[in-house]
Design a protein around this motif. Structure first.
Motif, short mmCIF file in Angstrom:
data_model
loop_
_atom_site.label_atom_id
_atom_site.label_comp_id
_atom_site.label_asym_id
_atom_site.label_seq_id
_atom_site.Cartn_x
_atom_site.Cartn_y
_atom_site.Cartn_z
N LEU A 81 0.72 -1.20 0.01
CA LEU A 81 0.06 0.09 -0.02
C LEU A 81 0.89 1.21 -0.12
O LEU A 81 0.58 2.20 -0.72
N PHE A 140 2.55 1.59 -3.55
CA PHE A 140 1.83 1.86 -4.78
C PHE A 140 1.14 3.15 -4.60
O PHE A 140 0.85 3.95 -5.39
N TYR A 141 0.67 3.40 -3.27
CA TYR A 141 -0.43 4.52 -2.88
C TYR A 141 0.31 5.52 -2.08
O TYR A 141 -0.65 6.44 -1.82
N GLY A 142 1.17 5.30 -1.58
CA GLY A 142 1.72 6.38 -0.59
C GLY A 142 1.08 6.49 0.73
O GLY A 142 0.85 7.36 1.32
N PHE A 143 0.39 5.18 1.08
CA PHE A 143 -0.42 5.05 2.40
C PHE A 143 0.23 4.67 3.28
O PHE A 143 1.07 3.79 3.38
N GLU A 194 0.26 4.08 7.92
CA GLU A 194 -0.84 4.24 8.76
C GLU A 194 -0.53 4.91 9.83
O GLU A 194 -1.26 4.70 11.10
N SER A 217 -3.10 6.59 12.02
CA SER A 217 -4.39 5.70 12.28
C SER A 217 -4.42 5.86 13.90
O SER A 217 -3.72 6.20 14.54
N LYS A 248 2.77 -3.79 -10.15
CA LYS A 248 1.91 -2.76 -10.63
C LYS A 248 2.54 -2.40 -12.13
O LYS A 248 3.63 -2.51 -12.52
N ASP A 252 -3.23 2.96 -12.88
CA ASP A 252 -2.30 2.13 -12.89
C ASP A 252 -3.07 0.86 -12.62
O ASP A 252 -3.93 0.58 -11.76
N GLY A 277 -7.58 -1.22 -7.31
CA GLY A 277 -6.57 -1.73 -6.36
C GLY A 277 -7.17 -2.49 -5.09
O GLY A 277 -6.64 -3.53 -4.51
N VAL A 278 -8.58 -2.07 -4.82
CA VAL A 278 -9.07 -2.79 -3.69
C VAL A 278 -9.41 -4.03 -3.91
O VAL A 278 -9.02 -5.16 -3.06
#
Lengths: 636, 628
Positions: free
Chosen positions: A125, A128-131, A133, A136, A160, A198, A221-222
């Motif tokens: 995550l 690919f998505y710069g996520f 946590e 949180s 990807k 992507d 992506g989900v």
């Protein structure tokens, strides 16, 4: 002459020669037409004039044709069923109600097994998505979990794809690498290329033959992450023994807070635990395991099952399940609950009332329809310890194919004898194999859908769901728990049992009387005249033809033996026969005109004794009505 | 001449009947018929004859009575229906998804600016009638042109017979003391306010919404379709993820269609360009999974008060009538829809009045421009639109346009709203449409079992929102929230079809068998017996013809010779002639018949019956041909 021969000769002379004794085929036909019970045929002989006769032949033939056609129609429609629907009001057995938490295992207790996988997912995550946590809220951090070190994630990483040139970014190394092998789903998601999106996916390769790869891509992506996570998750779970898994999941006390049935309180003893591979511990109310099946004698929500469920939302696995709530399924005690396929979801912080309407259906099995009574006639072993259903058959069929071609069993379905669940350590190839097989299964290439048939009788509870907010905001005591609670009511809307059953529309009696009607309508024919037809047209005709042939052969034999030109005795024979045979009449019946024009007897006196010309002698025939005419002819 | 000759010859051939008088014919018939009664009549003694005669009559009438009942039963065209439930591989239904809100507010704001200001002012007046003046002075002057076409009014119904009507903006003392303040809306046909209809609403909220919808559609109908499509939600923004069975799909698998109420709608598996998808497995794993974004923050405030996605399952190639059959899916939930296909197969004409493809319905199907199949909904709407264009001169924006007609708007057709509402409430017009539209013979409905769970879960919402926002907007910030996204699962249930099919209760085969059964049971007869009877009738007709001819000839002869022949034979003699075989006419002496030709003078008249054929020889020399 021997006395025996004498007697037979005498009998022959005295008894009228009829039927099969008729010397020629046309004689036979004439005899048949005059004596048959069917209508029409007689008319052909009786009619005078060629036109009339021709018309009658045509009519008779068309009647025969109609009979054949209509009877064929009757036969073809014989196997049709009619449906009767009966509604009766009675005390109904309460169905089994299986309740599961959507999340299978407590996330906190699973950390030993899943920490590595979760780390990997988070990393994906992040790359690919710069996520991250970091921000949180109350969630426990996974970072402190110590990894147990398994490397199979590295073998099947998330990828990807930049565009549909054959490069992909690896999750771990961040390196680009080339993708080889066949690309799946060419037609659908691959078209996505020109977009800024992507594509995320993963690649499965045949371990034995690394050039054979399948690429799985998803439009979002989900979906990709969930599928990828599930794949690895199944790998891990397959290695955990069942007892441990049961402990890791929710206990009855965890899930069920309160329970009422039929206005009376009930507790966890009324529930039977049932371990579902994907939903963990499920609890079946009224499973009938202790021999008694509860029933209700009153409809309405007051008298059904009412439970309050505790859904521990904080302890959910974030990647495996994304929705919150519980799943329930209403089924018969003998049926296996397919929670993942047809479960009904229950929202948290809401009261869900489920009204049931009971329908029992029964189909007629072969030859009326293609269904199976017990499943015994289907070449698929029932892996579930429950009564046959289409779902069971499909799943068993898939599992069998899986064991046959991959060498191990899929995690979500029961084990066939002598097989074990797939895991990466023992069967490094299984994931590729499974995906290939599943693809085939969905596209109906495994033949499961063709082998499996519907069950002939089944019970169905039609559900009507309504949702209300619960608990209401005026209840302050439970408010901190609000989103973790769900109230569920399952009840019979009414105690009407609808029974739909098929009955044969035609019985043998109806078929026979319809046959009789058809035969009677067109030709006034009956079974007797069918036998008659067989007798005359097959047996007698054959015997006549055979006799002819036999005589010819005999004559030919005699001629050859004597080697001399024989006189033609046949004509004599025929004439002589004709004289003692009252049925043997002149070819053309004397109609009025013929009689008038051709006074046969006078003009051509026979060389031998003239046969008596009196029409009275023809009384045995059916032509009494012609008497006046012929008599007059004789008197000319 | 040739024809006549041919005709004569044919008659001659037909003549070769069994007798030459009616009596002969009848006796011959009774003796030779295959039905069981008549033979008995002539064979038995006089008493039994009578009994048999009546029995035969009785049975014949019984047969005809029964036949009447059977034929009546057949002609009532009853049907039996059979019902079957089970699972089979079926076409996955077409799924139409729309946003409940038709256009993005950010896109249409400039068009609705005036209207919004009006409605705000009106709301202010309704809510705070006393403070109305001060606020109005502060804001820029309102454009009351829109207002005057269809104003909102208050109706004070304290006095039932004379309700007081007050325009919200004109009455400054606006009904402060009213206990029963009713928000109302009027539509006047013309500026002259004599011809007005008022629509009453008990709640001001309802009145304001209806009014707003009416006004905004009138404004938006002037915008060209391309522009309207652009202002709506685009597929790539709305459909975030899609998975069918194990196969991924994306927004390109959806067909765009413009719906007047919901803006852009997207149809999955419509079957227009490619084959419809089949589903051969029950369960959620094998169905359609969608994640939708409805961007609730961009809703038009007064237009749609419900937020969510509107969806509908329908047959391939059929037009989705979302407003009638659609269901809502709530934001922030996962909605699972188990589908059961409910099929009704009717027998066509004459069993029931239904149509297979709508070609025999007298209403022009306006929805055929979408290339969709006939449905009763389409027919009723087309019928209404056709009436509307006939009477009001313009088309209603909800329905497709017939050729050469424009949509109604307030400038070109100032009275359209009045015309429309009067047409809509007219029962006769509705009845005409209901009468002329027929149901389809094969009716498919999708029964849905809907269940919901919260989605995404608290534990997973972080990463899900993150990924979805990243994919949609290419940003690392979360741009989505729980109020904007919807997850849908649509799949077949364990039993995915329930088919009620009609079949004829009485087929022609059944009718014939029953007719034959009755005839055979009572009289031992068959169809051939009926033909026999027909034959006899033809014969008797022929006898009549001969009789008439000879009677005419006899008359001529009588006139010519003025000499009457001897008395004709008595009936008893004739009967005996046919029943007693030994009977000779010679016993009766000379027996000249009236039909016999007058003999040549000098020759004694022949007594033989055979000579009775002579009149035929007159007819033609063809008898040679048949007598051999």
């Amino acid at each position: 002459m021997a006395p025996g021969k004498k007697i037979t000769a005498r009998i022959k002379r005295t008894l009228p020669v009829k039927g099969p004794q008729a010397p020629t085929l046309s004689e036979l036909m004439r005899w048949y037409c005059l004596n048959t019970n069917t209508h029409g045929c007689r008319r052909i002989v009786v009619s005078r004039g060629r036109l009339r006769r021709f018309i009658w032949i045509l009519l008779t033939l068309s009647a025969v044709g109609l009979i054949l056609w209509q009877c064929a129609e009757l036969l073809m429609n014989y196997y049709s069923a009619s449906v009767s629907v009966t509604v009766q009001f009675q005390k109904l057995p309460f169905p089994a109600v299986t309740i599961c938490n959507i999340n299978p295992y407590k996330y906190s207790s699973m950390k030993d097994y899943l920490s590595e996988l979760d780390k990997e997912t988070k990393k994906a995550l992040e790359t690919f998505y710069g996520f991250s946590e970091g921000k949180s809220k109350v969630r426990r951090s996974v970072d402190e979990w110590n990894s147990t070190g398994s490397d199979f994630f590295k073998q099947i990483p998330l990828l990807k794809f930049e565009d549909f040139s054959k490069t992909a970014t690896d999750l771990r190394s961040g390196q680009k690498r080339k993708i080889e092998g066949s690309v799946f789903h060419k037609d659908s998601s691959i078209v996505n290329s020109g977009d800024s999106n992507d594509i995320i996916g993963f690649q499965l390769c045949d371990a034995n033959n690394s050039s054979e790869c399948a690429l799985y891509t998803f439009s979002s992506g989900v979906n990709a992450i969930q599928e990828w996570y599930k794949l690895h998750y199944m790998n891990i779970m397959a290695q955990i023994p069942l007892e441990t898994k049961e402990k890791l999941s929710y206990s009855a006390d965890d899930l069920l807070l309160t329970c009422f049935f039929d206005g009376l309180s009930c507790d966890k003893r009324h529930f039977t635990r049932f371990h579902h591979p994907l939903h963990g511990n499920c609890y079946t109310f009224n499973s009938g395991e202790n021999g008694t099946i509860l029933s209700t004698s009153t409809g309405g929500s007051e008298y059904g099952l009412q439970v309050v469920l505790y859904i521990d939302e904080a302890d959910y696995n974030p990647f495996l399940v994304t929705s919150t709530g519980a799943k329930i399924i209403v089924h018969d005690q003998n049926e296996y609950p397919f929670i993942e396929d047809i479960g009904t979801e229950i929202e948290t912080a809401a009261a869900t009332s489920i009204g049931m309407h009971f329908t029992r259906s029964r189909k007629l099995s072969k030859p009326y329809s293609d269904c199976t009574e017990t499943g015994a006639d289907i070449p698929v072993e029932n892996l579930y310890n429950k009564s046959y259903s289409l779902q069971i058959c499909l799943h068993s069929c898939f599992q069998k194919a899986m064991v046959d071609s991959c060498g191990c069993a899929q995690y979500a379905q029961p084990l066939p004898a002598g097989a074990e669940y797939c895991n990466y350590k023992k069967n490094p190839n299984w994931m590729y194999c499974y995906y290939r097989l599943h693809e085939k299964f969905v596209k109906e290439q495994l033949g499961c859908q063709q082998i499996c048939k519907d069950a002939c009788s089944f019970k169905e509870w039609a559900l009507t769901t309504s949702i209300a907010q619960w608990p209401s905001t005026v209840l302050p005591s439970v408010s901190p728990l609000r989103t973790d609670l769900a109230n569920l009511m399952v009840f019979y809307k009414d105690l009407n049992e609808r029974f739909i059953s098929e009955n044969p529309a035609n019985t043998l009696v109806i078929l026979l009387s319809n046959f009789g009607g058809q035969l009677g309508l067109w030709m006034s024919c009956s079974v007797v005249c069918v036998i008659e037809i067989v007798e005359v047209f097959f047996i007698d005709s054959l015997s006549i033809v055979m006799r002819r042939q036999w005589q010819k052969a005999k004559k030919w034999w005699n001629d050859r033996k004597r080697e001399r030109p024989g006189k033609p005795p046949q004509a004599d024979n025929l004439e002589r026969q004709c004289h003692d045979n009252p049925v043997c009449i002149d070819e053309d019946l004397p109609t009025f005109n013929t009689a008038l024009r051709l006074p046969l007897p006078q003009d051509n006196p026979l060389p031998r004794t003239p046969p008596p010309n009196y029409s009275t002698l023809r009384l045995e025939t059916a032509f009494t009505e012609q008497l006046p005419d012929t008599l007059e002819v004789g008197q000319h | 001449m040739n024809l006549k000759k041919y005709f004569v010859r044919a008659l001659h051939r037909l003549q070769k009947g069994p007798g030459y008088t009616y009596k002969e014919l009848l006796v011959w018939y009774c003796d030779n018929t295959n039905t069981h009664g008549p033979k008995r009549i002539i064979k038995e003694g006089p008493k039994k004859k009578l009994i048999w005669f009546f029995l035969t009559l009785l049975f014949a009438s019984l047969v005809f009575w029964q036949w009447g009942i059977l034929i009546n039963t057949y002609l009532s065209y009853n049907v039996t229906s059979s019902l079957s439930i089970g699972f089979k591989t079926m076409k996955f239904p077409a799924v139409t998804v729309c946003n409940a809100n038709p256009f993005k507010y950010s896109e249409v704001k400039h068009l609705l600016k005036e209207l919004d200001r009006l409605i705000e002012a009106a709301l202010e007046r309704i809510l705070q009638p006393a403070l109305g003046n001060s606020s109005e002075n502060a804001s820029p002057p309102l454009d009351l042109r829109l207002w005057h076409q269809i104003p909102l009014v208050l109706i004070d119904e304290h006095d039932k017979d004379n309700p007081v009507i007050l325009d919200i903006f004109e009455s400054n003392q606006a009904a402060g003391g009213n206990q029963t303040t009713v928000g109302n809306q009027t539509a006047c046909s013309h500026q002259g306010s004599d011809n007005c209809t008022y629509r009453n609403f008990t709640s001001a909220a309802q009145a304001v919404t209806e009014w707003y919808i009416l006004q905004s559609t009138s404004i938006l109908s002037k915008v060209p379709l391309q522009e309207r499509i652009r202002m709506g939600y685009q597929a790539e923004d709305m459909i975030l993820a899609c998975l069918y069975g194990a196969e991924p799909c994306n927004y390109k698998n959806f067909t765009q269609i413009y719906h007047p109420d919901h803006g852009n709608c997207y149809i999955f598996n419509w079957g227009m360009d490619e084959e419809a998808l089949n589903s051969s497995n029950p369960g959620a794993e094998f169905g359609l999974k969608l994640i939708l974004d409805i961007s609730q923050q961009d809703y038009i405030p007064y237009l749609s008060s419900a937020a969510g996605a509107r969806l509908m399952l329908h047959q391939q190639k059929s037009f989705p009538f979302l407003k009638d059959q659609g269901i809502y899916a709530m934001a922030g939930t996962e909605t699972s829809i188990g589908v059961l296909v409910d099929e009704l197969e009717r027998m066509g004409y004459p069993y029931s009045d239904c149509t297979n493809n709508g070609s025999d319905v007298p209403v022009k199907n306006l929805y055929s421009q979408y290339n969709t199949s006939y449905s009763i909904q389409a027919c009723l709407r087309s019928c209404f639109q056709n009436h509307m264009t006939e009477i009001c001169g313009c088309g209603h924006y909800m329905f497709p346009l017939p050729e050469g007609v424009n949509y109604c708007n307030n400038e070109d057709n100032p009275g359209w709203a009045y015309c429309y509402s009067s047409l809509r409430s007219s029962i006769t017009h509705r009845q005409i449409c209901i009468d002329s539209c027929k149901e389809t013979c094969n009716d498919t409905q999708y029964k849905m079992t809907i269940s919901m769970a919260d989605w995404p879960s608290e534990a997973s919402e972080d990463w899900i929102f993150h990924i979805l926002s990243y994919e949609r907007d290419m940003s690392t910030n979360v741009t989505l929230d729980r109020n904007g996204i919807i997850k849908l699962n649509i799949y077949f249930q364990e039993y995915n079809y329930r088919t009620i099919s009609e079949s004829a209760a009485t087929t022609i085969v059944w009718l014939l068998s029953s007719l034959g059964g009755q005839f055979g049971f009572w009289m031992g007869g068959s169809v051939l017996c009926l033909i026999e009877f027909g034959e006899i009738i033809i014969d008797s007709l022929w006898i009549t013809v001969i009789n008439v001819i000879s009677w005419c000839k006899g008359l001529k002869q009588k006139r010519a010779q003025a000499r009457s022949p001897a008395a004709p034979p008595t009936v008893s003699e004739l009967v005996e002639a046919h029943t007693n075989l030994g009977f000779q006419h010679e016993d009766a002496g000379a027996l000249p018949r009236d039909e016999a030709l007058p003999p040549e003078p000098g020759t004694p008249p022949p007594n033989y019956d055979s000579l009775r054929v002579q009149p035929l020889d007159v007819l033609g020399p063809d008898s040679d041909a048949e007598t051999e």
